[in-house]
Design a protein around this motif. Structure first.
Motif, mmCIF file in Angstrom:
data_model
loop_
_atom_site.group_PDB
_atom_site.id
_atom_site.type_symbol
_atom_site.label_atom_id
_atom_site.label_comp_id
_atom_site.label_asym_id
_atom_site.label_seq_id
_atom_site.Cartn_x
_atom_site.Cartn_y
_atom_site.Cartn_z
ATOM 1 N N GLU A 166 2.058 -14.191 -5.050
ATOM 2 C CA GLU A 166 2.345 -15.045 -6.193
ATOM 3 C C GLU A 166 1.510 -14.591 -7.390
ATOM 4 O OE1 GLU A 166 3.327 -19.337 -4.133
ATOM 5 O OE2 GLU A 166 1.222 -18.853 -4.558
ATOM 6 N N GLY A 167 2.038 -14.740 -8.567
ATOM 7 C CA GLY A 167 1.250 -14.448 -9.757
ATOM 8 C C GLY A 167 1.218 -12.981 -10.128
ATOM 9 N N SER A 168 0.171 -12.601 -10.846
ATOM 10 C CA SER A 168 0.116 -11.282 -11.489
ATOM 11 C C SER A 168 -0.035 -10.126 -10.514
ATOM 12 C CB SER A 168 -1.046 -11.242 -12.489
ATOM 13 O OG SER A 168 -2.280 -11.504 -11.832
ATOM 14 N N LYS A 169 -0.544 -10.377 -9.310
ATOM 15 C CA LYS A 169 -0.711 -9.284 -8.348
ATOM 16 C C LYS A 169 0.617 -8.790 -7.786
ATOM 17 C CE LYS A 169 -5.378 -10.260 -6.589
ATOM 18 N NZ LYS A 169 -6.165 -10.537 -5.371
ATOM 19 N N ALA A 170 1.629 -9.629 -7.789
ATOM 20 C CA ALA A 170 2.910 -9.281 -7.171
ATOM 21 C C ALA A 170 3.711 -8.346 -8.074
ATOM 22 C CB ALA A 170 3.704 -10.542 -6.883
ATOM 23 N N PRO A 171 4.427 -7.375 -7.502
ATOM 24 C CA PRO A 171 5.222 -6.424 -8.307
ATOM 25 C C PRO A 171 6.612 -6.938 -8.637
ATOM 26 C CG PRO A 171 5.278 -5.762 -6.003
ATOM 27 C CD PRO A 171 4.383 -6.982 -6.077
ATOM 28 N N ALA B 288 -4.087 -7.101 1.369
ATOM 29 C CA ALA B 288 -3.367 -6.471 0.262
ATOM 30 C C ALA B 288 -2.175 -5.657 0.751
ATOM 31 C CB ALA B 288 -4.307 -5.597 -0.553
ATOM 32 N N GLU B 289 -2.202 -5.232 2.012
ATOM 33 C CA GLU B 289 -1.090 -4.445 2.559
ATOM 34 C C GLU B 289 0.187 -5.263 2.699
ATOM 35 O OE1 GLU B 289 -3.771 -1.424 5.367
ATOM 36 O OE2 GLU B 289 -2.730 -3.139 6.248
ATOM 37 N N ILE B 290 0.071 -6.581 2.610
ATOM 38 C CA ILE B 290 1.260 -7.406 2.817
ATOM 39 C C ILE B 290 2.361 -7.062 1.834
ATOM 40 C CG2 ILE B 290 0.432 -9.278 1.327
ATOM 41 C CD1 ILE B 290 2.479 -9.572 4.615
ATOM 42 N N VAL B 291 2.004 -6.629 0.633
ATOM 43 C CA VAL B 291 3.006 -6.348 -0.400
ATOM 44 C C VAL B 291 3.973 -5.264 0.057
ATOM 45 C CG1 VAL B 291 3.354 -5.475 -2.744
ATOM 46 C CG2 VAL B 291 1.544 -7.137 -2.287
ATOM 47 N N LYS B 292 3.449 -4.178 0.605
ATOM 48 C CA LYS B 292 4.333 -3.070 0.986
ATOM 49 C C LYS B 292 5.204 -3.414 2.194
ATOM 50 C CE LYS B 292 1.181 -0.519 4.061
ATOM 51 N NZ LYS B 292 0.412 0.729 4.249
ATOM 52 N N TYR B 293 4.833 -4.452 2.929
ATOM 53 C CA TYR B 293 5.653 -4.850 4.074
ATOM 54 C C TYR B 293 6.781 -5.804 3.693
ATOM 55 C CZ TYR B 293 2.722 -2.619 7.591
ATOM 56 O OH TYR B 293 2.058 -1.695 8.362
ATOM 57 N N VAL B 294 6.662 -6.475 2.543
ATOM 58 C CA VAL B 294 7.685 -7.475 2.201
ATOM 59 C C VAL B 294 8.263 -7.309 0.798
ATOM 60 C CG1 VAL B 294 6.606 -9.150 3.767
ATOM 61 C CG2 VAL B 294 6.005 -9.182 1.327
ATOM 62 N N ASP B 295 7.815 -6.318 0.027
ATOM 63 C CA ASP B 295 8.299 -6.221 -1.356
ATOM 64 C C ASP B 295 9.808 -6.043 -1.439
ATOM 65 O OD1 ASP B 295 8.280 -3.635 -0.372
ATOM 66 O OD2 ASP B 295 7.074 -2.792 -2.001
ATOM 67 N N TRP B 296 10.415 -5.354 -0.477
ATOM 68 C CA TRP B 296 11.845 -5.113 -0.478
ATOM 69 C C TRP B 296 12.655 -6.414 -0.409
ATOM 70 C CZ3 TRP B 296 13.962 -6.980 4.019
ATOM 71 C CH2 TRP B 296 13.048 -7.172 5.081
ATOM 72 N N LEU B 297 12.017 -7.492 0.065
ATOM 73 C CA LEU B 297 12.699 -8.775 0.150
ATOM 74 C C LEU B 297 12.844 -9.454 -1.210
ATOM 75 C CD1 LEU B 297 11.210 -10.449 3.360
ATOM 76 C CD2 LEU B 297 13.645 -10.135 2.871
ATOM 77 N N PHE B 298 11.912 -9.165 -2.115
ATOM 78 C CA PHE B 298 11.851 -9.916 -3.366
ATOM 79 C C PHE B 298 12.153 -9.066 -4.601
ATOM 80 C CE2 PHE B 298 8.750 -11.790 -0.331
ATOM 81 C CZ PHE B 298 9.516 -12.908 -0.002
ATOM 82 N N LEU B 299 12.341 -7.784 -4.392
ATOM 83 C CA LEU B 299 12.750 -6.902 -5.483
ATOM 84 C C LEU B 299 14.274 -6.805 -5.525
ATOM 85 C CD1 LEU B 299 10.142 -4.040 -4.920
ATOM 86 C CD2 LEU B 299 10.159 -5.665 -6.830
ATOM 87 N N ASP B 300 14.813 -6.590 -6.712
ATOM 88 C CA ASP B 300 16.271 -6.447 -6.826
ATOM 89 C C ASP B 300 16.763 -5.222 -6.073
ATOM 90 O OD1 ASP B 300 16.437 -8.706 -8.402
ATOM 91 O OD2 ASP B 300 16.260 -7.588 -10.285
#
Length: 472
Positions: A328-333, A359-371
């Protein structure tokens, strides 16, 4: 150690909170709590050119992060060294009045002229001159001419410092301001400190401080100097070369409880093969006498392994809460509105077993929240070999209809793989990269189920079109 024992942690507010300081604080804290004593936090803020208020706040918040705070009755302070400046000046004048200090008007240049060397220390020239105070004259403490000053150190044993190697040292500058060695001793005596537990780099100051304690009429404390912490090249940790700030590790997603566990084992161990254990157990087992003299290797890989263990011990709710600052917030891509906590919760358990830092959580779930899925050139090149386009087409056909369950998705891709004479693992690679952007990630079929049929097929189509484009 009696229940009247008072230990102290005395950092300077001149930068980020060093992991070596955190280790020292934890050892002091453990002893204070073990014996119903007090842990005194003293901020040594006399370096006015480098001190900053925000560094004071950083010290207090970093200590709180590792469980040391005024919420515990063992905690006392913070006190500020600058607030006792008058008491330190009085101590210096008392030493002078008692004949235990003398004024000196020598400069380095004068000493070099007398001795013929720039390397020789102070030659005690003013010891018997009987100089009175004048602006610019420093106040020196006369050390014994003969014999040794013995420091009995809990960690390092008996250490003898030849007195003829300890020069008559300055205790107050030419403007009357006390120097660190005096201020430190005066404050320790004033605060009733019984045990000084600190890093090995302070050992060289100890004979001077011990002489001052005795000259001020106080029995010296119990000394314990902790082993230096080194990097993988066996060099002392340096903020210019190594990552040493506790705040940096916390910001990367190292859990406080993992950091505490690991730091407590730097230079000490409980004597068994159990390393992962809660702080309460470590505190109960800790013995200052068992601290080793050998340097302690700060192994980031081992710390990460500890952290992974602690992440896996979190409940699902604790894990989700711990990950949210990165999602959530500014850290998220991704845009804030793109994040869906309910969707994240559906895959949180799959991710939890794979992380070493939060911090590794982003690379495991970013595909869910990116277009669109993230693009990694290396992953694309590895997975999109000849035949990948055909495999994507078969996967799309298999998943276009039917149940959208993990079992049905797996069966469909197995059948598609068989059409191309591939094992399931080989068939998954282009599909995984098309859907998630990476060759490594969460289990594919669980991931596809959460992403949904529409988005999954759209991503497969986009990857196939890219492969079919001229020059692909």
């Amino acid at each position: 150690m009696s229940n009247t024992s008072r230990v102290r942690f005395a950092p300077s507010p001149t930068g980020m909170f060093h992991v070596g300081g955190a280790r020292s604080a934890l050892f002091n804290w453990a002893l204070a709590r073990q014996h119903q004593g007090r842990f005194v936090l003293r901020i040594e803020d006399t370096d006015t050119d480098r001190n900053r208020p925000e560094w004071v706040d950083g010290i207090i918040s970093a200590l709180a992060a590792i469980g040391i705070s005024d919420k515990d009755p063992a905690f006392e302070g913070p006190y500020f060294q600058s607030h006792n400046a008058e008491g330190q000046r009085e101590a210096a004048l008392t030493l002078y009045a008692d004949g235990k200090a003398y004024y000196c008007d020598c400069t380095r240049e004068k000493v070099a002229q007398r001795t013929g060397s720039q390397q020789v220390g102070y030659d005690r020239y003013c010891r018997d001159r009987g100089l009175a105070y004048e602006e610019g004259r420093a106040l020196r403490f006369p050390t014994p001419n003969e014999g040794v000053t013995v420091v009995d150190d809990v960690v390092r044993g008996r250490i003898e410092f030849p007195n003829d190697a300890i020069e008559d040292f300055v205790i107050a500058r030419g403007n009357g301001a006390p120097v660190f060695v005096l201020a430190n001793a005066v404050d320790d005596i004033r605060e009733g400190i019984t045990h000084v537990i600190r890093g090995e780099e302070h050992l060289a100051n100890t004979p001077k401080q011990q002489l001052l304690w005795e000259a001020l009429g106080a029995a010296p404390p119990v000394w314990a100097h902790l082993p230096v912490i080194v990097n993988e090249k066996r060099q002392k940790l340096s903020k210019r070369r190594d990552k040493v700030a506790l705040e940096d590790y916390l910001a990367e997603g190292y859990l406080p409880q993992a950091l505490v566990n690991y730091l407590m084992l730097l230079g000490w161990g409980p004597g068994d093969d159990v390393e992962i254990r809660p702080y309460e157990e470590l505190e109960a087992l800790f013995r200052l006498e068992d601290v080793t003299r050998a340097s302690a290797f700060f192994d980031v890989k081992k710390l990460s392994a500890f952290n992974g263990e602690y992440i896996r011990k979190l409940s699902e709710e604790e894990f989700v809460t711990a990950c949210l600052p990165w999602l959530e917030g500014s850290k998220a891509p991704w845009a804030a509105e793109a994040f869906d906590e309910a969707v994240f919760r559906s895959v949180a358990g799959l991710a939890q077993t794979r992380l070493t830092v939060l911090a590794e959580i982003v690379k495991y779930v970013d595909w869910l929240f990116l277009d669109e899925p993230p693009y990694e050139e290396q992953s694309w090149a590895k997975a999109m070999k000849p035949g990948a386009e055909a495999m994507l087409a078969s996967a799309r056909e298999a998943w276009s209809e039917g149940d959208w369950t993990v079992e049905a998705l797996k069966a469909g891709l197995e059948a598609a793989a068989a059409e191309h004479g591939l094992k399931l693992g080989k068939a998954q690679a282009p599909v995984r990269v098309a859907v998630t952007g990476r060759t490594v990630g969460l289990p594919l079929f669980e991931s596809v189920q959460v992403l949904g049929r529409k988005r999954t097929l759209a991503r497969i189509d986009a990857a196939a079109a890219k492969l079919a484009a001229p020059g692909a």
